[in-house]
Enzyme design. Structure first.
Site, PDB file in Angstrom:
ATOM      1  N   GLN A   1       1.804   6.914  -7.052  1.00  0.00           N
ATOM      2  CA  GLN A   1       0.626   7.608  -6.500  1.00  0.00           C
ATOM      3  C   GLN A   1       0.903   9.102  -6.480  1.00  0.00           C
ATOM      4  O   GLN A   1       1.850   9.556  -5.849  1.00  0.00           O
ATOM      5  CB  GLN A   1       0.314   7.137  -5.072  1.00  0.00           C
ATOM      6  CG  GLN A   1      -0.990   7.750  -4.544  1.00  0.00           C
ATOM      7  CD  GLN A   1      -1.262   7.475  -3.069  1.00  0.00           C
ATOM      8  OE1 GLN A   1      -0.459   7.854  -2.215  1.00  0.00           O
ATOM      9  NE2 GLN A   1      -2.373   6.832  -2.771  1.00  0.00           N
TER      10      GLN A   1
ATOM     11  N   TYR B   1      -7.225  15.009   1.431  1.00  0.00           N
ATOM     12  CA  TYR B   1      -6.270  15.851   0.695  1.00  0.00           C
ATOM     13  C   TYR B   1      -7.026  16.674  -0.358  1.00  0.00           C
ATOM     14  O   TYR B   1      -8.264  16.634  -0.408  1.00  0.00           O
ATOM     15  CB  TYR B   1      -5.142  14.987   0.106  1.00  0.00           C
ATOM     16  CG  TYR B   1      -4.326  14.321   1.203  1.00  0.00           C
ATOM     17  CD1 TYR B   1      -3.670  15.101   2.168  1.00  0.00           C
ATOM     18  CD2 TYR B   1      -4.222  12.935   1.308  1.00  0.00           C
ATOM     19  CE1 TYR B   1      -2.929  14.512   3.198  1.00  0.00           C
ATOM     20  CE2 TYR B   1      -3.489  12.340   2.331  1.00  0.00           C
ATOM     21  CZ  TYR B   1      -2.853  13.136   3.270  1.00  0.00           C
ATOM     22  OH  TYR B   1      -2.133  12.561   4.293  1.00  0.00           O
TER      23      TYR B   1
ATOM     24  N   CYS C   1       3.746   7.028   2.949  1.00  0.00           N
ATOM     25  CA  CYS C   1       4.733   8.109   3.046  1.00  0.00           C
ATOM     26  C   CYS C   1       5.854   7.716   3.978  1.00  0.00           C
ATOM     27  O   CYS C   1       5.592   7.218   5.075  1.00  0.00           O
ATOM     28  CB  CYS C   1       4.070   9.356   3.640  1.00  0.00           C
ATOM     29  SG  CYS C   1       3.267  10.367   2.424  1.00  0.00           S
TER      30      CYS C   1
ATOM     31  N   GLY D   1      -0.403  -2.327   4.198  1.00  0.00           N
ATOM     32  CA  GLY D   1       0.523  -1.238   4.507  1.00  0.00           C
ATOM     33  C   GLY D   1       1.466  -1.652   5.623  1.00  0.00           C
ATOM     34  O   GLY D   1       2.565  -2.160   5.388  1.00  0.00           O
ATOM     35  N   ARG D   2       0.999  -1.480   6.866  1.00  0.00           N
ATOM     36  CA  ARG D   2       1.866  -1.722   8.020  1.00  0.00           C
ATOM     37  C   ARG D   2       2.500  -3.100   8.048  1.00  0.00           C
ATOM     38  O   ARG D   2       3.681  -3.211   8.411  1.00  0.00           O
ATOM     39  CB  ARG D   2       1.093  -1.413   9.307  1.00  0.00           C
ATOM     40  CG  ARG D   2       0.844   0.086   9.467  1.00  0.00           C
ATOM     41  CD  ARG D   2      -0.232   0.384  10.465  1.00  0.00           C
ATOM     42  NE  ARG D   2      -1.529  -0.130  10.042  1.00  0.00           N
ATOM     43  CZ  ARG D   2      -2.611  -0.146  10.803  1.00  0.00           C
ATOM     44  NH1 ARG D   2      -2.541   0.303  12.030  1.00  0.00           N
ATOM     45  NH2 ARG D   2      -3.755  -0.616  10.334  1.00  0.00           N
TER      46      ARG D   2
ATOM     47  N   SER E   1       0.845  -1.205   0.000  1.00  0.00           N
ATOM     48  CA  SER E   1       0.000   0.000   0.000  1.00  0.00           C
ATOM     49  C   SER E   1       0.874   1.248   0.000  1.00  0.00           C
ATOM     50  O   SER E   1       1.981   1.228   0.524  1.00  0.00           O
ATOM     51  CB  SER E   1      -0.879  -0.035   1.253  1.00  0.00           C
ATOM     52  OG  SER E   1      -2.009   0.770   1.092  1.00  0.00           O
ATOM     53  N   PRO E   2       0.361   2.345  -0.569  1.00  0.00           N
ATOM     54  CA  PRO E   2       1.165   3.578  -0.546  1.00  0.00           C
ATOM     55  C   PRO E   2       1.423   4.038   0.888  1.00  0.00           C
ATOM     56  O   PRO E   2       0.487   4.115   1.685  1.00  0.00           O
ATOM     57  CB  PRO E   2       0.282   4.585  -1.291  1.00  0.00           C
ATOM     58  CG  PRO E   2      -1.090   3.994  -1.315  1.00  0.00           C
ATOM     59  CD  PRO E   2      -0.916   2.523  -1.258  1.00  0.00           C
TER      60      PRO E   2
ATOM     61  N   ARG F   1      -7.631   6.508  -5.646  1.00  0.00           N
ATOM     62  CA  ARG F   1      -7.874   6.131  -4.246  1.00  0.00           C
ATOM     63  C   ARG F   1      -8.974   7.029  -3.695  1.00  0.00           C
ATOM     64  O   ARG F   1      -8.928   8.247  -3.847  1.00  0.00           O
ATOM     65  CB  ARG F   1      -6.602   6.255  -3.407  1.00  0.00           C
ATOM     66  CG  ARG F   1      -6.819   5.800  -1.970  1.00  0.00           C
ATOM     67  CD  ARG F   1      -5.537   5.586  -1.184  1.00  0.00           C
ATOM     68  NE  ARG F   1      -5.353   4.166  -0.930  1.00  0.00           N
ATOM     69  CZ  ARG F   1      -4.691   3.657   0.128  1.00  0.00           C
ATOM     70  NH1 ARG F   1      -4.113   4.444   0.994  1.00  0.00           N
ATOM     71  NH2 ARG F   1      -4.584   2.364   0.283  1.00  0.00           N
TER      72      ARG F   1
HETATM   73  C1  FMN Z   1       3.338   5.340   7.644  1.00  0.00           C
HETATM   74  C2  FMN Z   1       2.147   5.367   6.753  1.00  0.00           C
HETATM   75  C3  FMN Z   1       2.127   6.246   5.670  1.00  0.00           C
HETATM   76  C4  FMN Z   1       1.042   6.277   4.800  1.00  0.00           C
HETATM   77  N1  FMN Z   1       1.076   7.086   3.696  1.00  0.00           N
HETATM   78  C5  FMN Z   1       0.111   6.995   2.754  1.00  0.00           C
HETATM   79  C6  FMN Z   1       0.230   7.642   1.506  1.00  0.00           C
HETATM   80  O1  FMN Z   1       1.227   8.251   1.216  1.00  0.00           O
HETATM   81  N2  FMN Z   1      -0.784   7.538   0.629  1.00  0.00           N
HETATM   82  C7  FMN Z   1      -1.918   6.835   0.919  1.00  0.00           C
HETATM   83  O2  FMN Z   1      -2.827   6.774   0.087  1.00  0.00           O
HETATM   84  N3  FMN Z   1      -2.042   6.172   2.070  1.00  0.00           N
HETATM   85  C8  FMN Z   1      -1.052   6.219   2.991  1.00  0.00           C
HETATM   86  N4  FMN Z   1      -1.143   5.483   4.138  1.00  0.00           N
HETATM   87  C9  FMN Z   1      -2.302   4.598   4.337  1.00  0.00           C
HETATM   88  C10 FMN Z   1      -1.969   3.175   3.874  1.00  0.00           C
HETATM   89  O3  FMN Z   1      -1.788   3.110   2.475  1.00  0.00           O
HETATM   90  C11 FMN Z   1      -3.053   2.187   4.264  1.00  0.00           C
HETATM   91  O4  FMN Z   1      -4.250   2.542   3.603  1.00  0.00           O
HETATM   92  C12 FMN Z   1      -3.307   2.158   5.766  1.00  0.00           C
HETATM   93  O5  FMN Z   1      -2.084   2.083   6.471  1.00  0.00           O
HETATM   94  C13 FMN Z   1      -4.192   0.989   6.158  1.00  0.00           C
HETATM   95  O6  FMN Z   1      -3.603  -0.221   5.777  1.00  0.00           O
HETATM   96  P1  FMN Z   1      -2.811  -1.188   6.836  1.00  0.00           P
HETATM   97  O7  FMN Z   1      -3.775  -1.491   7.936  1.00  0.00           O
HETATM   98  O8  FMN Z   1      -2.463  -2.390   6.017  1.00  0.00           O
HETATM   99  O9  FMN Z   1      -1.613  -0.435   7.320  1.00  0.00           O
HETATM  100  C14 FMN Z   1      -0.069   5.442   5.043  1.00  0.00           C
HETATM  101  C15 FMN Z   1      -0.044   4.596   6.139  1.00  0.00           C
HETATM  102  C16 FMN Z   1       1.051   4.521   6.977  1.00  0.00           C
HETATM  103  C17 FMN Z   1       1.035   3.541   8.116  1.00  0.00           C
END
Ligand code: FMN
Ligand code: FAD
Length: 782
Positions: free
Chosen positions: A489, A570, A414, A711-712, A411-412, A618
């Site tokens: 993204q 955003y 930052c 993501g995490r 997942s994206p 998204r």
């Molecule tokens: C450190 C961090 C940075 C993130 N940055 C972005 C981002 O740049 N763009 C985005 O669409 N979502 C971002 N997210 C959201 C994740 O893509 C994801 O949707 C969210 O963490 C839930 O998924 P997970 O439970 O698998 O972590 C970020 C999440 C985390 C933890």
């Protein structure tokens, strides 16, 4: 001690039994307005786990209850001429009337007084009672009398249902999904004693009206159901007993205790019949109350313990019931599914049952599910194996001309580690290692289209040559060393811009070195955040141009796919949500207006982006806040982007406004992906607290998403997909440098998996149905 109990249903009677056992000297009276055997309903159902509880708390009633029970192990799903059965479920059914008679007898035996035909209308008559138990059922008079205090939230669901009975024997918990000329009907049926089964019929409000059911009396509606399900009833009649059609009320009381009065059972909270937990909840409430009374110094303290200790468990069951009822309310979404995929969806609808779990219990069924999935993939032109299909997670997918080799996605995220928008060595290692780790598709973090488009000073960007060169290095690495595809993204922070790095204060405004922000409307995120400037047409043109320029640079870098970030509050999301868009021009007001600018940006990028390469968007499918975006809006948003040429909708939620109230939990955003995918008919990617490959397979096999992003989990395990491939025995690309590691994990996984399955199977106690079947099995002939 004096205890008055209003209501002689399962909750009231079981509470009387347990409290009397605990305090033999106490004067306990149950007041019931009906006669002793004057009950509605047919059978009740308990899981083995609930029966274990009954055995522990009152063995005599447990023994009598279980003597009367019908046991079954299988769930059977009938759909479009097919039937799929899955064993190992361990359920028991019993007549509600018999259950109440057993509980009445046991209560009397212990010295409880039961007064029948006693309708209580004022609790003042119990002024001398130490405790008053309000177990007066779903329409609780006393909950309503103190409505301001108990504050019940009553959500009357849209589907219509009716309880009936039949003499039709059944050897499984049976779901029948029946197409009719009026629309779909569902029967939930199970046997509860010899020659008696419960039948709950359910349909949506429109089908109910089209079938003319609102004009029919009980018997006539039973006759109509008998016509519809006659092929299965096999000549057996349908029986009625207050079998009126009604809408299910999901009740959640905010408070359960008032002075020395306490709500128990349906009076306090209900759980939809599709998870068969109404009577279980009622009796387990009684257990929790008795436990609290046993250990607390006084009644006040006991009631506080009961309320605080029990609430979480009740809410968990209610949440599972909610997910399940929503599935049944939207069954039309899946009506054109392959029957085996449909059956898999029924089984896994409430999260408790998963792909791996079914693989242990019903390997043949899961093989059929895998084969059906593989056939769908083959129909898209892939030469996949149908004899030994791999798990859904490892099936390829094609979006335009881009092929991903598996369905796991990074997942994206930052990393807040760029300098002036330039990704550095950290990013190369970060993206590179996750690509080598096996994920089919890697998303970059939100990469900003201009300096002022950044969320924080650490965000990556793509507005100059230096950034373009740095991204090209990363993309080249991914393509040279892995089979992963990489998606860029692109986003603009809008009113959430000029904020601190995540670890210095997420979304908090920068104290120094900030920049001016823009948004759909001049509304700050925090009260002390910068007030953004409302975008005028010139700003819209400039930002659109920045998006297009960044997309063109992305193409030069060699990215395989492009995502437009329209989520999480955003810039583009601020146009879509009514909570952040207060404009009065053609970009505000209706959803169509609010979508106008994001779609304009998308279309301009789509025109600039090569036709053979896919694009995703998204979205936040709900704002989790009153007046904000809902799942239904998300379907409309997805449709609009679909018409504009989007290939995949990346379904996230929230982060729009500060006071949102998200409901977290495992896979908590997946229902939105399910809704968007199966109502808007677009490919989706889901994300959010998905942590295991088992969940990934469950989601994909049930048709709730086409790709699954994590993501995490990827932050701590770049090789998440490689490990999962070894577990499921699915081949996966690996750079030659790492082959010895791959060979080892694949070799060891075969043994580890066998050990794990043996342990699971050996460790699982036999269900009562299995024990009964063993006990009654004829001895094999010598
Ligand atoms: C450190 C961090 C940075 C993130 N940055 C972005 C981002 O740049 N763009 C985005 O669409 N979502 C971002 N997210 C959201 C994740 O893509 C994801 O949707 C969210 O963490 C839930 O998924 P997970 O439970 O698998 O972590 C970020 C999440 C985390 C933890
Ligand atoms: C029509 C219908 C059919 C159902 N059929 C089934 C079924 O087949 N299987 C199943 O598992 N679940 C069934 N349910 C759900 C199930 O009955 C409940 O979830 C469960 O019984 C809850 O137990 P309870 O003790 O909290 O409430 P209840 O069982 O409703 O008991 C409440 C009792 O309080 C009494 N009462 C109410 N007000 C007063 C008063 N003022 N004074 C004195 N007494 C009062 C009522 O007469 C009733 O006996 C059915 C529900 C309904 C409405």
């Amino acid at each position: 001690m004096k205890i008055a109990i209003i209501g002689g249903g399962p909750a009231g009677l079981y509470a009387a039994i347990l409290l009397k056992k605990q305090r033999p000297q106490a004067e306990i009276t149950v007041h019931e307005r009906n006669r002793a055997d004057d009950t509605f309903g047919f059978g009740v159902v308990f899981s083995d786990a609930t029966l274990d509880n009954f055995e522990k708390y009152d063995p005599p009633s447990y023994r009598r209850i279980t003597q009367e029970f019908a046991y079954w192990d299988d769930i059977a799903v009938h759909f479009r001429g097919t039937v799929h059965r899955v064993g190992g479920n361990g359920f028991c059914g019993c007549s509600r009337r018999t259950l109440l008679l057993i509980l009445q007898e046991r209560a009397r035996e212990l010295g409880v007084t039961i007064l029948f035909e006693t309708d209580v209308d004022d609790e003042a008559q119990f002024a001398d009672a130490d405790l008053i138990v309000l177990a007066d059922g779903i329409n609780s008079r006393f909950r309503d009398k103190y409505i301001d205090h108990f504050n019940p939230q009553i959500d009357l669901r849209s589907n219509k249902f009716a309880w009936m009975g039949s003499t039709r024997p059944l050897d499984a918990f049976t779901f029948i999904f029946q197409e009719t000329e009026w629309g779909p009907f569902i029967a939930h049926a199970y046997q509860y004693e010899a020659g008696r089964s419960t039948w709950i019929f359910e349909t949506d409000a429109e089908t109910f009206l089209r079938a003319g059911l609102d004009g029919l009396n009980e018997q006539q509606s039973a006759d109509r159901m008998a016509e519809i399900f006659g092929w299965f009833l096999d000549g057996h009649p349908l029986l009625i007993n207050r079998s009126m059609w009604r809408n299910f009320p999901m009740i959640r009381s905010q408070r359960w205790v008032k002075d020395n009065m306490v709500l128990l059972g349906d009076a306090k909270a209900t759980a939809h019949f599709s998870i068969g937990s109404g009577t279980k909840l009622a009796m387990e409430d009684a257990i929790a109350l008795a436990d609290a009374m046993a250990h607390a110094p006084n009644v006040d303290a006991a009631l506080q313990t009961y309320e605080h200790g029990r609430r979480e468990e009740v809410e968990k069951i209610q949440h599972a019931a909610d997910v399940s009822l929503v599935w049944f309310e939207h069954v039309d979404r899946f009506w054109d599914f392959d029957p085996v995929q449909f059956a898999f969806g029924v089984m896994t609808r409430a999260k408790a049952i998963t792909y791996d779990n079914l693989t242990l219990r019903a390997p043949e069924f899961v093989r059929e599910v895998d084969t059906a999935f593989a056939k769908q993939v083959r129909s898209k032109g892939f030469e996949v194996d149908l004899d030994k299909p791999v798990a859904p997670m490892f099936q390829p997918l094609k979006l335009r001309e881009m092929e991903v080799s598996n369905r796991a996605v990074v997942s994206p995220m930052c990393m807040y580690s760029a300098k002036e928008g330039v990704p550095g060595d950290f990013h190369l290692v970060h993206y590179g290692s996750r690509a080598i780790g096996g994920a089919g598709l890697i998303f970059t973090e939100m990469t900003c289209v201009g300096r002022d488009a950044r969320i924080t000073p650490g965000c990556t960007g793509l507005w100059n040559d230096e950034q373009q060169a740095a991204w090209t290095r990363i993309v080249d690495f991914v393509h040279t060393n892995s089979s992963a595809k990489i998606c860029l993204q692109l986003g603009h922070a809008g009113r959430k811009g000029a904020t601190k790095l995540m670890w210095e204060g997420m979304d908090r405004p920068l104290e120094q070195g900030g920049w001016d922000t823009i948004s759909a409307s001049p509304l700050p995120y925090f009260p002390d955040s910068q007030v953004p400037r409302e975008m005028d047409r010139a700003a819209m043109d400039r930002v659109k141009q920045e998006f297009v320029a960044a997309a063109l640079r992305g193409e030069t870098c060699g990215f395989d796919m492009l995502e437009l970030h329209c989520a999480h509050g955003y810039l583009l999301a601020s146009f879509i949500s009514p909570l952040t868009n207060a404009r009065s021009d053609e970009y505000g007001g209706s959803l169509g207006n609010r979508l106008r600018y994001p779609l304009e940006v998308f279309e301009a990028m789509r025109a600039a982006w090569p036709a053979q390469k896919p694009m995703s968007v998204r979205i936040s499918a709900t704002d989790w806040a009153a007046g904000g975006i809902t799942g239904d809006d998300a379907v409309a948003v997805a449709r609009a982007f679909g018409e504009a040429g989007v290939d995949l909708v990346d379904v996230s939620t929230g982060q729009t406004v500060r006071d949102a109230q998200p409901i977290y939990g495992r896979m908590f955003q997946t229902p939105f992906s399910d809704q968007v995918r199966n109502e808007a008919r677009v490919a989706t990617m889901c994300v959010g607290n998905i942590t295991t490959a088992d969940q990934v397979n469950t989601i994909l096999a049930a048709g709730r998403a086409d790709l699954v992003a994590l993501g995490r989990p990827h932050l701590v395990d770049p090789s998440f997909t490689m490990r999962a491939a070894a577990w499921y025995g699915a081949d996966i690309a690996c750079p030659p440098q790492y082959m010895p590691g791959k060979e080892q994990i694949f070799r060891n996984s075969v043994r580890d998996r066998q050990d794990f399955e043996d342990l699971k199977i050996k460790g699982k106690p036999k269900t009562r149905a299995e024990l009964k079947a063993e006990a009654t099995k004829p001895l094999a002939a010598e």
